[in-house]
Write a protein that holds these residues in place. Structure first.
Motif, PDB file in Angstrom:
ATOM      1  N   GLU A 248      41.792   5.353  65.482  1.00  0.00           N
ATOM      2  CA  GLU A 248      41.362   4.469  64.403  1.00  0.00           C
ATOM      3  C   GLU A 248      40.639   3.231  64.932  1.00  0.00           C
ATOM      4  O   GLU A 248      39.763   2.672  64.269  1.00  0.00           O
ATOM      5  N   LYS A 249      40.994   2.795  66.145  1.00  0.00           N
ATOM      6  CA  LYS A 249      40.354   1.624  66.728  1.00  0.00           C
ATOM      7  C   LYS A 249      38.942   1.911  67.246  1.00  0.00           C
ATOM      8  O   LYS A 249      38.113   1.000  67.321  1.00  0.00           O
ATOM      9  N   ILE A 250      38.670   3.160  67.626  1.00  0.00           N
ATOM     10  CA  ILE A 250      37.376   3.462  68.240  1.00  0.00           C
ATOM     11  C   ILE A 250      36.434   4.240  67.333  1.00  0.00           C
ATOM     12  O   ILE A 250      35.257   4.394  67.668  1.00  0.00           O
ATOM     13  N   ILE A 251      36.918   4.731  66.194  1.00  0.00           N
ATOM     14  CA  ILE A 251      36.120   5.670  65.406  1.00  0.00           C
ATOM     15  C   ILE A 251      34.820   5.057  64.901  1.00  0.00           C
ATOM     16  O   ILE A 251      33.797   5.742  64.785  1.00  0.00           O
ATOM     17  N   ASP A 252      34.820   3.764  64.612  1.00  0.00           N
ATOM     18  CA  ASP A 252      33.591   3.129  64.116  1.00  0.00           C
ATOM     19  C   ASP A 252      32.515   3.048  65.193  1.00  0.00           C
ATOM     20  O   ASP A 252      31.318   2.945  64.877  1.00  0.00           O
ATOM     21  N   ASP A 253      32.907   3.087  66.480  1.00  0.00           N
ATOM     22  CA  ASP A 253      31.946   2.998  67.583  1.00  0.00           C
ATOM     23  C   ASP A 253      31.386   4.361  67.983  1.00  0.00           C
ATOM     24  O   ASP A 253      30.352   4.436  68.658  1.00  0.00           O
ATOM     25  N   LEU A 254      32.069   5.421  67.592  1.00  0.00           N
ATOM     26  CA  LEU A 254      31.716   6.756  68.086  1.00  0.00           C
ATOM     27  C   LEU A 254      30.336   7.248  67.645  1.00  0.00           C
ATOM     28  O   LEU A 254      29.627   7.858  68.464  1.00  0.00           O
ATOM     29  N   PRO A 255      29.900   7.046  66.388  1.00  0.00           N
ATOM     30  CA  PRO A 255      28.554   7.519  66.018  1.00  0.00           C
ATOM     31  C   PRO A 255      27.455   6.925  66.898  1.00  0.00           C
ATOM     32  O   PRO A 255      26.514   7.634  67.282  1.00  0.00           O
TER      33      PRO A 255
END
Length: 366
Positions: free
Chosen positions: A20-27
């Motif tokens: 949940e902490k990294i998902i916004d950076d993955l795209p």
């Protein structure tokens, strides 16, 4: 522009929190390192994965089934359970043909876990994507370097669902990483406050001891090595008492291989060691306040005939001495306040719970 959907399946607990902490950076990372001409969408579904090498085929099959149910292009499982192959630490498993992979977070160690996880998820996607683009000319050596250093790539046995595997080369570094990583996932800081009764009893005992002159004289006579030995004895004694009091040590079992039992028990010891050291520090601070209030320097120097020039150092020795005695004499009479919370720091307990949960899900679906 081509749109690709990637499914992430974290286990409950720390794995889910990290995702949940990294998902916004993955795209953004996927666009930069995988294919700039594609847009990547990441979706999350939590599942109680049982993913040590003992259950690897079941786990790969399960995440592929979830992938098909959701219509994802690729799927990456993220587990907090360790995986070993010939006693070497497994970092990743790949089923390239089914566009699925599995990542074991404990292999990432204790430090900068979130950053490492973000890079490893991106690397897994790159691996699966480029294999899917051209499997005949695919070579994993052309991919960007994974975060975990000194890894080797190997092909698992034919009866394994995994088609490729990443393993840490060094036994020593691998085991050190995985024990520290498992300790991190146990979140020992979250159960420090679960020992308020323990700290209270230790504080009361330490304060009571500090008002008598005999401990004053002993603290002055003790050499630093003796104070250190007493501190280590009190801390390790407390750890073993907690393990005994809550039955946290996993014995021989037909369900768990010996090397996994060793890993689980070492992690339990390291987790409780972290908690005990933290409580020792809290107790030291509390007794510093108590001793300063109840032991005036004039009386201390008069009763012990101490050199007035070393009052501060004498006080530190007294606080150090009473902290160790308080931890031993007072805290051994208490246990953790929440049995479930303390038992949840053991991997064997969590794995058994999740495996039973998976069995229930399978029975319900059938």
């Amino acid at each position: 522009m081509t749109s690709i959907t990637v499914g992430l399946i974290p286990a409950p607990g720390m794995s889910r929190t990290l995702i949940e902490k990294i998902i916004d950076d993955l795209p953004e990372f996927a666009g930069e390192f995988v294919d700039k001409s594609c847009t990547f969408k990441f979706e999350v579904e939590v599942s109680p994965l049982a993913s040590s090498s003992e259950y690897i085929n079941e786990t790969i099959h399960r995440i592929v089934k979830i992938k098909e149910n959701n219509g994802w292009d690729y799927v990456i499982g993220v587990t907090d359970l360790p995986s070993l192959s010939d006693n070497r630490v497994v970092v990743s498993e790949f089923d390239s043909q089914k566009s699925a992979s599995l990542l074991s977070i404990p292999a990432l160690g204790f430090f900068f876990v979130k950053r490492k996880l973000r890079k490893m998820v991106t690397h897994h996607l790159e691996y699966l994507y480029k294999y899917n683009e051209d499997s005949t000319s695919f070579s994993s050596s052309e991919l960007s370097s994974p975060t975990v250093m000194n890894i080797s790539r190997e092909t698992p046995p034919e009866d394994n669902e995994s088609t490729n595997r990443y393993i840490i080369k060094s036994y020593i570094i691998g085991w050190l990483k995985i024990i520290l990583g498992m300790t991190y996932i146990n979140e020992p800081w979250s159960i420090v406050t679960n020992f308020k009764t323990l700290v209270s009893l230790a504080f009361a005992t330490g304060t009571y001891i500090a008002i008598f002159s005999t401990p004053w004289e002993l603290s002055l006579d003790y050499q630093p090595w003796r104070l250190i030995a007493l501190m280590l004895f009190s801390i390790t004694g407390m750890v073993f008492w907690l393990i005994y009091a809550h039955n946290l040590w996993q014995g021989s079992s037909t369900k768990t291989a010996a090397h996994y039992r060793l890993l689980y028990n070492l992690t339990t010891f390291m987790t409780l060691l972290f908690v005990t050291v933290a409580n020792y520090g809290i107790l030291f601070i509390l007794l510093t306040i108590s001793v300063t209030m109840f032991v005036p320097p004039e009386i201390f120097n008069e009763w012990t005939q101490a050199n007035e020039n070393f009052t501060a150092m004498n006080y530190i020795n007294l606080i150090w001495f009473t902290t160790s005695l308080g931890m031993l004499a007072g805290a051994l009479g208490s246990t953790a306040e929440s049995e479930d919370k303390i038992r949840n720091v053991t991997y064997s307990y969590r794995q058994s719970y999740r495996y039973n949960k998976l069995q229930e899900e399978d029975n319900d679906s059938s």
